[in-house]
Scaffold this motif. Structure first.
Motif, mmCIF file in Angstrom:
data_model
loop_
_atom_site.group_PDB
_atom_site.id
_atom_site.type_symbol
_atom_site.label_atom_id
_atom_site.label_comp_id
_atom_site.label_asym_id
_atom_site.label_seq_id
_atom_site.Cartn_x
_atom_site.Cartn_y
_atom_site.Cartn_z
ATOM 1 N N TYR A 136 0.867 -1.169 0.000
ATOM 2 C CA TYR A 136 0.000 0.000 0.000
ATOM 3 C C TYR A 136 0.905 1.220 0.000
ATOM 4 N N VAL A 137 0.641 2.155 -0.891
ATOM 5 C CA VAL A 137 1.473 3.349 -1.004
ATOM 6 C C VAL A 137 0.588 4.581 -0.825
ATOM 7 N N ILE A 138 0.831 5.312 0.250
ATOM 8 C CA ILE A 138 0.098 6.548 0.508
ATOM 9 C C ILE A 138 0.950 7.711 0.015
ATOM 10 N N THR A 139 0.435 8.449 -0.958
ATOM 11 C CA THR A 139 1.185 9.563 -1.532
ATOM 12 C C THR A 139 0.453 10.875 -1.280
ATOM 13 N N ALA A 140 1.229 11.948 -1.189
ATOM 14 C CA ALA A 140 0.655 13.287 -1.007
ATOM 15 C C ALA A 140 1.336 14.241 -1.964
ATOM 16 N N ALA A 141 0.533 14.970 -2.726
ATOM 17 C CA ALA A 141 1.074 15.913 -3.715
ATOM 18 C C ALA A 141 0.376 17.256 -3.576
ATOM 19 N N GLY A 142 1.141 18.334 -3.707
ATOM 20 C CA GLY A 142 0.591 19.682 -3.575
ATOM 21 C C GLY A 142 -0.363 20.049 -4.685
ATOM 22 N N ALA A 143 -0.046 19.613 -5.908
ATOM 23 C CA ALA A 143 -0.898 19.899 -7.065
ATOM 24 C C ALA A 143 -1.821 18.718 -7.336
ATOM 25 N N VAL A 144 -2.614 18.840 -8.391
ATOM 26 C CA VAL A 144 -3.535 17.773 -8.787
ATOM 27 C C VAL A 144 -2.989 17.126 -10.051
ATOM 28 N N TYR A 145 -2.551 15.904 -9.920
ATOM 29 C CA TYR A 145 -1.878 15.236 -11.033
ATOM 30 C C TYR A 145 -2.780 14.262 -11.779
ATOM 31 N N THR A 146 -4.064 14.267 -11.450
ATOM 32 C CA THR A 146 -4.993 13.404 -12.176
ATOM 33 C C THR A 146 -5.594 14.103 -13.388
ATOM 34 N N SER A 147 -5.338 15.403 -13.529
ATOM 35 C CA SER A 147 -5.851 16.125 -14.685
ATOM 36 C C SER A 147 -5.002 15.824 -15.915
ATOM 37 N N ASN A 148 -5.571 15.993 -17.091
ATOM 38 C CA ASN A 148 -4.856 15.704 -18.340
ATOM 39 C C ASN A 148 -3.596 16.551 -18.483
ATOM 40 N N LEU A 156 6.283 9.922 -9.736
ATOM 41 C CA LEU A 156 6.336 9.151 -8.497
ATOM 42 C C LEU A 156 5.563 7.836 -8.616
ATOM 43 N N THR A 157 4.305 7.925 -9.026
ATOM 44 C CA THR A 157 3.463 6.731 -9.073
ATOM 45 C C THR A 157 3.975 5.676 -10.047
ATOM 46 N N PRO A 158 4.239 6.020 -11.304
ATOM 47 C CA PRO A 158 4.733 4.979 -12.214
ATOM 48 C C PRO A 158 6.103 4.439 -11.818
ATOM 49 N N TYR A 159 6.933 5.295 -11.233
ATOM 50 C CA TYR A 159 8.263 4.820 -10.799
ATOM 51 C C TYR A 159 8.128 3.769 -9.704
ATOM 52 N N LEU A 160 7.325 4.073 -8.672
ATOM 53 C CA LEU A 160 7.172 3.113 -7.583
ATOM 54 C C LEU A 160 6.513 1.823 -8.061
ATOM 55 N N GLN A 161 5.556 1.949 -8.955
ATOM 56 C CA GLN A 161 4.914 0.754 -9.491
ATOM 57 C C GLN A 161 5.922 -0.107 -10.253
ATOM 58 N N THR A 162 6.797 0.544 -11.003
ATOM 59 C CA THR A 162 7.792 -0.177 -11.793
ATOM 60 C C THR A 162 8.867 -0.810 -10.921
ATOM 61 N N VAL A 163 9.410 -0.033 -9.981
ATOM 62 C CA VAL A 163 10.538 -0.526 -9.198
ATOM 63 C C VAL A 163 10.088 -1.592 -8.199
ATOM 64 N N PHE A 174 -2.463 2.169 -4.503
ATOM 65 C CA PHE A 174 -2.040 3.547 -4.281
ATOM 66 C C PHE A 174 -3.189 4.329 -3.667
ATOM 67 N N LEU A 175 -2.896 5.020 -2.579
ATOM 68 C CA LEU A 175 -3.852 5.892 -1.912
ATOM 69 C C LEU A 175 -3.318 7.304 -2.071
ATOM 70 N N SER A 176 -3.927 8.054 -2.978
ATOM 71 C CA SER A 176 -3.341 9.313 -3.429
ATOM 72 C C SER A 176 -4.079 10.528 -2.890
ATOM 73 N N LEU A 177 -3.340 11.368 -2.166
ATOM 74 C CA LEU A 177 -3.841 12.654 -1.705
ATOM 75 C C LEU A 177 -3.361 13.720 -2.671
ATOM 76 N N GLN A 178 -4.277 14.487 -3.235
ATOM 77 C CA GLN A 178 -3.940 15.456 -4.270
ATOM 78 C C GLN A 178 -4.339 16.867 -3.838
ATOM 79 N N GLY A 179 -3.631 17.850 -4.372
ATOM 80 C CA GLY A 179 -3.994 19.240 -4.150
ATOM 81 C C GLY A 179 -3.815 19.711 -2.719
ATOM 82 N N THR A 180 -2.841 19.170 -2.011
ATOM 83 C CA THR A 180 -2.684 19.480 -0.587
ATOM 84 C C THR A 180 -2.366 20.942 -0.335
ATOM 85 N N THR A 181 -1.775 21.641 -1.302
ATOM 86 C CA THR A 181 -1.442 23.058 -1.117
ATOM 87 C C THR A 181 -2.077 23.969 -2.166
#
Length: 201
Positions: A136-148, A156-163, A174-181
């Protein structure tokens, strides 16, 4: 059952990834009262980056090990043993500059090791050796990376999935927190979604 928790945020207080990892851990321990939790905070107790001798040790057979190579790979041995003894891997990490924090990269460089956590087939393809672990990977990002417009900047996400997949950990949530700032609405929405997922585990 045994859970290994890796915390990678430089923020000790006020960290979203750490706070939700606390909730995950509490929920997991409620569901597994006899389970064991190992916490490795790689910020408060930092892991050194690999050195030239560490790399040499990774590619030297045991019969040719010198005392210096043994010392250089001792931490890697310990971290890999720790990883292989668990059932659940919990990583809590922020996104720094579109990727993983250097603290997490240092841990990764010690545990991704040829002939220990992954191997190479005769045709040159890789195979993982840590296939029994659920992550389980809990991630936090200041911006919103789910937009096109932003999704291509999430390294971060594809790297961790690959490695993690390289060493055999392919069952990853993946448990993703977006737009934190930058986006309060998205932040609150993703917080609610992550919390709901944790509570349903």
């Amino acid at each position: 059952m045994k859970l290994l928790r890796i915390d990678a945020s430089s923020r000790i207080e006020g960290s979203d990834s750490r706070n939700f990892a606390n909730q995950f851990q509490q929920q997991w321990q409620t569901r597994h009262p006899d389970g064991e939790v190992v916490i490795r905070d790689i910020v408060t107790t930092s892991i050194p980056h690999i050195s030239q001798q560490t790399i040499e040790g990774f590619y030297t057979s045991q019969q040719n090990f010198t005392p210096k190579l043994q010392e250089a790979t001792q931490l890697s041995d310990r971290l890999i043993t720790e990883l292989k003894e668990i059932d659940i891997l919990l990583i809590s990490t922020p996104m720094y500059n579109f990727g993983v924090p250097s603290a997490l990269k240092a841990w990764i460089d010690h545990i991704v090791r040829i002939n220990n956590t992954f191997g190479v087939n005769e045709d040159g393809s890789f195979y993982g050796m840590v296939t029994h672990v659920k992550a389980y990977v809990i991630t936090a990002a200041g911006a919103v990376y789910t937009s096109n417009e932003m999704q291509d900047l999430d390294f971060l996400t594809p790297y961790l999935q690959t490695v993690l997949g390289l060493i055999g950990i392919t069952d990853i949530t993946f448990l993703s927190l977006q737009g934190t700032t930058m986006d309060v609405t998205t932040y609150e929405m993703t917080k609610a979604k992550v919390l709901k997922t944790i509570q349903s585990l």
